[in-house]
Design a protein around this motif. Structure first.
Motif, PDB file in Angstrom:
ATOM      1  N   SER A   1       0.821  -1.200   0.000  1.00 30.39           N
ATOM      2  CA  SER A   1       0.000   0.000   0.000  1.00 30.39           C
ATOM      3  C   SER A   1       0.858   1.254   0.000  1.00 30.39           C
ATOM      4  CB  SER A   1      -0.901  -0.002   1.244  1.00 30.39           C
ATOM      5  OG  SER A   1      -0.100   0.120   2.413  1.00 30.39           O
ATOM      6  N   THR A   2       0.211   2.389  -0.299  1.00 30.44           N
ATOM      7  CA  THR A   2       0.912   3.670  -0.261  1.00 30.44           C
ATOM      8  C   THR A   2       1.416   3.959   1.146  1.00 30.44           C
ATOM      9  OG1 THR A   2      -0.440   4.556  -2.059  1.00 30.44           O
ATOM     10  CG2 THR A   2       0.657   6.152  -0.634  1.00 30.44           C
ATOM     11  N   GLU A   3       0.618   3.615   2.158  1.00 31.66           N
ATOM     12  CA  GLU A   3       1.040   3.839   3.539  1.00 31.66           C
ATOM     13  C   GLU A   3       2.256   2.991   3.884  1.00 31.66           C
ATOM     14  OE1 GLU A   3       1.415   5.644   6.948  1.00 31.66           O
ATOM     15  OE2 GLU A   3      -0.123   6.188   5.477  1.00 31.66           O
ATOM     16  N   SER A   4       2.278   1.751   3.383  1.00 30.69           N
ATOM     17  CA  SER A   4       3.426   0.884   3.623  1.00 30.69           C
ATOM     18  C   SER A   4       4.675   1.424   2.931  1.00 30.69           C
ATOM     19  CB  SER A   4       3.130  -0.529   3.129  1.00 30.69           C
ATOM     20  OG  SER A   4       4.231  -1.377   3.331  1.00 30.69           O
ATOM     21  N   LYS A   5       4.493   1.985   1.735  1.00 30.20           N
ATOM     22  CA  LYS A   5       5.635   2.583   1.034  1.00 30.20           C
ATOM     23  C   LYS A   5       6.209   3.742   1.835  1.00 30.20           C
ATOM     24  CE  LYS A   5       3.492   1.432  -3.358  1.00 30.20           C
ATOM     25  NZ  LYS A   5       2.739   1.963  -4.501  1.00 30.20           N
ATOM     26  N   ARG A   6       5.335   4.566   2.396  1.00 29.80           N
ATOM     27  CA  ARG A   6       5.808   5.664   3.226  1.00 29.80           C
ATOM     28  C   ARG A   6       6.552   5.134   4.449  1.00 29.80           C
ATOM     29  NH1 ARG A   6       0.604   8.447   2.188  1.00 29.80           N
ATOM     30  NH2 ARG A   6       1.015  10.120   0.699  1.00 29.80           N
ATOM     31  N   SER A   7       6.009   4.080   5.046  1.00 29.90           N
ATOM     32  CA  SER A   7       6.631   3.498   6.231  1.00 29.90           C
ATOM     33  C   SER A   7       8.022   2.975   5.910  1.00 29.90           C
ATOM     34  CB  SER A   7       5.751   2.367   6.776  1.00 29.90           C
ATOM     35  OG  SER A   7       6.309   1.816   7.947  1.00 29.90           O
ATOM     36  N   HIS A   8       8.155   2.308   4.775  1.00 31.08           N
ATOM     37  CA  HIS A   8       9.470   1.798   4.375  1.00 31.08           C
ATOM     38  C   HIS A   8      10.434   2.944   4.025  1.00 31.08           C
ATOM     39  CE1 HIS A   8       7.621  -2.219   4.047  1.00 31.08           C
ATOM     40  NE2 HIS A   8       8.862  -2.651   4.155  1.00 31.08           N
ATOM     41  N   THR A   9       9.906   4.000   3.445  1.00 33.83           N
ATOM     42  CA  THR A   9      10.752   5.146   3.117  1.00 33.83           C
ATOM     43  C   THR A   9      11.301   5.787   4.386  1.00 33.83           C
ATOM     44  OG1 THR A   9       9.454   5.568   1.117  1.00 33.83           O
ATOM     45  CG2 THR A   9      10.826   7.360   1.910  1.00 33.83           C
ATOM     46  N   LEU A  10      10.465   5.929   5.407  1.00 31.23           N
ATOM     47  CA  LEU A  10      10.921   6.496   6.675  1.00 31.23           C
ATOM     48  C   LEU A  10      11.895   5.555   7.379  1.00 31.23           C
ATOM     49  CD1 LEU A  10       7.526   7.970   7.953  1.00 31.23           C
ATOM     50  CD2 LEU A  10       9.466   9.224   6.989  1.00 31.23           C
ATOM     51  N   LEU A  11      11.634   4.245   7.296  1.00 34.04           N
ATOM     52  CA  LEU A  11      12.536   3.258   7.883  1.00 34.04           C
ATOM     53  C   LEU A  11      13.907   3.335   7.227  1.00 34.04           C
ATOM     54  CD1 LEU A  11      13.038   0.788   9.720  1.00 34.04           C
ATOM     55  CD2 LEU A  11      12.157  -0.649   7.865  1.00 34.04           C
ATOM     56  N   SER A  12      13.925   3.442   5.916  1.00 31.97           N
ATOM     57  CA  SER A  12      15.185   3.523   5.188  1.00 31.97           C
ATOM     58  C   SER A  12      15.918   4.821   5.495  1.00 31.97           C
ATOM     59  CB  SER A  12      14.926   3.409   3.681  1.00 31.97           C
ATOM     60  OG  SER A  12      16.128   3.382   2.963  1.00 31.97           O
ATOM     61  N   GLU A  13      15.164   5.902   5.634  1.00 27.73           N
ATOM     62  CA  GLU A  13      15.776   7.185   5.988  1.00 27.73           C
ATOM     63  C   GLU A  13      16.478   7.084   7.339  1.00 27.73           C
ATOM     64  OE1 GLU A  13      14.453  11.890   6.258  1.00 27.73           O
ATOM     65  OE2 GLU A  13      12.955  10.329   6.511  1.00 27.73           O
ATOM     66  N   ARG A  14      15.841   6.389   8.275  1.00 26.66           N
ATOM     67  CA  ARG A  14      16.460   6.200   9.594  1.00 26.66           C
ATOM     68  C   ARG A  14      17.715   5.342   9.483  1.00 26.66           C
ATOM     69  NH1 ARG A  14      14.954   2.683  13.759  1.00 26.66           N
ATOM     70  NH2 ARG A  14      12.959   2.217  12.793  1.00 26.66           N
ATOM     71  N   MET A  15      17.670   4.320   8.633  1.00 30.31           N
ATOM     72  CA  MET A  15      18.847   3.473   8.409  1.00 30.31           C
ATOM     73  C   MET A  15      20.028   4.300   7.903  1.00 30.31           C
ATOM     74  SD  MET A  15      19.306   0.292   5.726  1.00 30.31           S
ATOM     75  CE  MET A  15      19.001   1.362   4.302  1.00 30.31           C
ATOM     76  N   VAL A  16      19.779   5.192   6.948  1.00 29.14           N
ATOM     77  CA  VAL A  16      20.856   6.012   6.382  1.00 29.14           C
ATOM     78  C   VAL A  16      21.390   6.975   7.429  1.00 29.14           C
ATOM     79  CG1 VAL A  16      21.410   7.746   4.631  1.00 29.14           C
ATOM     80  CG2 VAL A  16      20.000   5.772   4.025  1.00 29.14           C
ATOM     81  N   ARG A  17      20.525   7.523   8.276  1.00 29.74           N
ATOM     82  CA  ARG A  17      20.989   8.412   9.340  1.00 29.74           C
ATOM     83  C   ARG A  17      21.885   7.666  10.330  1.00 29.74           C
ATOM     84  NH1 ARG A  17      15.697  10.714   9.671  1.00 29.74           N
ATOM     85  NH2 ARG A  17      15.374   9.707  11.674  1.00 29.74           N
ATOM     86  N   ILE A  18      21.511   6.428  10.672  1.00 28.43           N
ATOM     87  CA  ILE A  18      22.347   5.618  11.571  1.00 28.43           C
ATOM     88  C   ILE A  18      23.699   5.351  10.922  1.00 28.43           C
ATOM     89  CG2 ILE A  18      22.578   3.354  12.676  1.00 28.43           C
ATOM     90  CD1 ILE A  18      19.517   3.327  12.969  1.00 28.43           C
ATOM     91  N   PHE A  19      23.678   5.070   9.626  1.00 32.58           N
ATOM     92  CA  PHE A  19      24.932   4.849   8.895  1.00 32.58           C
ATOM     93  C   PHE A  19      25.796   6.109   8.920  1.00 32.58           C
ATOM     94  CE2 PHE A  19      27.175   5.489   4.847  1.00 32.58           C
ATOM     95  CZ  PHE A  19      28.048   4.413   4.884  1.00 32.58           C
ATOM     96  N   ASN A  20      25.200   7.259   8.607  1.00 31.72           N
ATOM     97  CA  ASN A  20      25.950   8.520   8.594  1.00 31.72           C
ATOM     98  C   ASN A  20      26.544   8.827   9.963  1.00 31.72           C
ATOM     99  OD1 ASN A  20      25.477   9.085   5.881  1.00 31.72           O
ATOM    100  ND2 ASN A  20      23.615  10.230   6.300  1.00 31.72           N
ATOM    101  N   LYS A  21      25.787   8.544  11.005  1.00 33.44           N
ATOM    102  CA  LYS A  21      26.285   8.801  12.353  1.00 33.44           C
ATOM    103  C   LYS A  21      27.488   7.926  12.663  1.00 33.44           C
ATOM    104  CE  LYS A  21      24.667   9.499  17.093  1.00 33.44           C
ATOM    105  NZ  LYS A  21      23.500   9.468  18.013  1.00 33.44           N
ATOM    106  N   GLY A  22      27.466   6.679  12.196  1.00 34.05           N
ATOM    107  CA  GLY A  22      28.601   5.790  12.405  1.00 34.05           C
ATOM    108  C   GLY A  22      29.831   6.232  11.653  1.00 34.05           C
ATOM    109  N   VAL A  23      29.634   6.765  10.438  1.00 32.39           N
ATOM    110  CA  VAL A  23      30.770   7.222   9.627  1.00 32.39           C
ATOM    111  C   VAL A  23      31.424   8.441  10.247  1.00 32.39           C
ATOM    112  CG1 VAL A  23      31.426   8.227   7.400  1.00 32.39           C
ATOM    113  CG2 VAL A  23      29.883   6.273   7.466  1.00 32.39           C
TER     114      VAL A  23
END
Length: 544
Positions: free
Chosen positions: A321-343
């Motif tokens: 669903s569109t809502e699930s796509k948004r949820s995955h987009t926010l989840l992925s955004e958080r993943m990239v932020r965690i990665f950036n913080k580690g770098v």
């Protein structure tokens, strides 16, 4: 004529009184530490946000923190207005002030320094011999309104989140004005402290205290200007400082926004910069306008995708669903932020003895959202490849050849893509869910940016992901990202040149007990995994 919240000072007027005041200010600025009564008491309150006051030009209490390091509120206002005048004028001019930057294939522009000092003969004074110039100018069109952009720039927490790929820390020290009215940033002025990084352990973090000033400079046209207040420090205390820099934001009739970004930085030749990064840094590309605009474009494209009712995607095996796509987009955004913080994190570094300059960090996590509880190790290493960045990006992006460098995959078990969500202007920027083998499900985000492309991925729990597929809360999914950052080498070839600088960062959980002592075998396991991945990638690309 646009005026500041205090009508005693005109932003764009050409009155003789204003010209006289500016000359007096410039004369004060030329010699740091001499002339003028100035204060920076707010430096003692890095986490305190003052109440917003309109018409505020009062002197602040005196408190000297560093030799010659004093500045008053009224002086900050005057510096901000002079900086605004300079940036607006620079943005309107072309050659001979701006000339092609050969380090960027002539696509971007840099300042003709002789012409700059001719046009602005006094300004903020001559450049000290201990500093060199990094200047750049770049423009792009964004799918976002000017008002939304101003919301991002003038809310420091949002700005830091938006630019997490280059901003390590951002603190509002004082708000001198929030603008003419709530939501109207005309005349808004903040004093902020920031740290910026180049997504590699091979380049030291830069820190600055800035005045950030926003003004409307024409119909549907705004400017946001940053200028270092570090100009009042003794030269030997300043590693980098911003002369008037910023961006011009203008709405277009078709609903898009044109943005012109100017960076004008003076920096020391810091000994901590690794030789493979010296050309990129000294050319102005590492912290330049094109880098900032590339991040801004990626983030605004993502924001447009999240807010859109119809997200572009290709469903391979499952309809979501569109809502699930948004949820995955926010989840992925958080993943990239965690990665950036580690770098970028320069916290608890574990000494590493080896031929390569691998940086290993230890994180004891008890309550950081998105990461598992326990002791986490982060290993980061940067290296040079004799192939263009786009070649490296496409090779890592290709699932058919992933088994050549990723230990989680096997050539006998092809990677299975469950779904893909496009979050950019084309499929080179997307989020996907991959099944690397029967036991491992991976969330991956890839984004092409000529100045700093990245591919970040993390194994995720299938049960938690199934909940997000039906629109469940993704905040409970914990991740330990691995990822690559890929950019040009700055050796006169620009983003399409022959060489690439690549940073690889890997995070692992050592133990779920956050109080354990990390033993050397755990460090060796992680660094060996990193070295094996780097070696495998190099060999695979050579074979290509």
């Amino acid at each position: 004529m646009w005026t500041s919240p205090n009508n005693n000072y005109m932003v764009q007027g050409q009155s003789s009184r204003m010209g006289s005041e500016q000359n007096q200010i410039r004369a004060t600025i030329v010699m740091p530490g001499q002339g003028g009564s100035m204060s920076r008491a707010w430096m003692n309150h890095p986490y305190h946000h003052h109440h917003v006051h309109q018409q505020q030009h009062q002197e602040t209490p005196q408190q000297q923190l560093l030799p010659g390091d004093k500045i008053s509120t009224s002086m900050i206002w005057k510096i901000a207005m002079i900086s605004m005048e300079e940036v607006v004028k620079m943005a309107e001019m072309g050659e001979p002030l701006w000339i092609p930057n050969r380090s960027d294939c002539g696509i971007g522009l840099k300042l003709n320094e002789d012409e700059y000092f001719r046009i602005f003969p006094i300004g903020f004074g001559p450049r000290p011999g201990s500093l060199y110039c990094e200047s750049s100018r770049h423009s792009t069109t964004l799918n976002i309104s000017s008002h939304s952009l101003l919301d991002i720039f003038m809310s420091l927490a949002t700005w830091k989140c938006f630019f997490s790929a280059i901003v390590s820390k951002a603190t509002c020290l004082e708000i001198l004005s929030s603008g003419l009215s709530p939501g109207n940033y005309n005349g808004a002025l903040q004093v902020i402290s920031i740290e910026t990084h180049a997504q590699t352990p091979f380049v030291p973090i830069r820190d600055n205290v800035l005045a950030r000033y926003c003004r409307q400079v024409g119909e549907k046209k705004w400017a946001v200007v940053d200028v270092s207040l570090d100009i009042f420090r003794e030269f030997n205390l300043v590693k980098s400082r911003k002369r008037p820099s910023g961006c011009i934001i203008e709405d277009t009739p078709n609903g898009f926004t044109n943005v012109t970004w100017i960076e004008h930085v003076e920096a020391q030749h810091v000994t901590g910069v690794h030789p493979i990064y010296k050309a990129l840094v000294s050319s102005g590309l590492a912290f330049g306008a094109k880098r900032w605009l590339g991040i801004l474009q990626s983030q605004t494209d993502r924001l447009f995708s999240v807010m859109s009712n119809t997200l572009p995607f290709s469903d391979i095996n499952v309809a979501i669903s569109t809502e699930s796509k948004r949820s995955h987009t926010l989840l992925s955004e958080r993943m990239v932020r965690i990665f950036n913080k580690g770098v970028r994190n320069v916290g608890n570094i574990i000494p590493y003895i080896g031929p390569n300059k691998i940086r290993v960090l230890k994180i004891r996590n008890t309550d950081i959202p998105g990461r598992p509880v326990g002791v986490i190790l982060v290993a980061t290493y940067s290296f040079w490849l004799n192939v263009p960045p786009i070649t490296v990006f496409k090779f890592i992006q290709n699932q058919q050849t992933r088994s050549q460098w990723d230990v989680l995959t096997s050539s006998e078990q092809p990677v299975k893509e469950i779904f893909r969500i496009v979050i950019g202007r084309d499929s080179s920027s997307s989020i996907s869910m991959l099944r690397l083998n029967p036991e491992v499900l991976v969330l991956q985000e890839e984004n092409w940016d000529p100045m700093g492309a990245y591919i970040v991925y993390a194994p995720v729990d299938s049960t938690a992901v199934n909940l997000t597929l039906v629109g469940g809360d993704s905040d409970y999914v914990t991740m330990l990202p691995t990822g690559f950052v890929i950019g040009p080498d700055g050796l006169g070839n620009g983003s399409d040149g022959a060489g690439s600088l690549v940073t690889l960062s890997i995070q692992i959980l050592v133990d779920s007990n956050p109080n354990i002592v990390v033993e050397q075998p755990s460090v060796d396991t992680l660094t060996n995994l990193l070295k094996s991945t780097v070696d495998s990638l190099m060999i695979a690309l050579m074979n290509q």
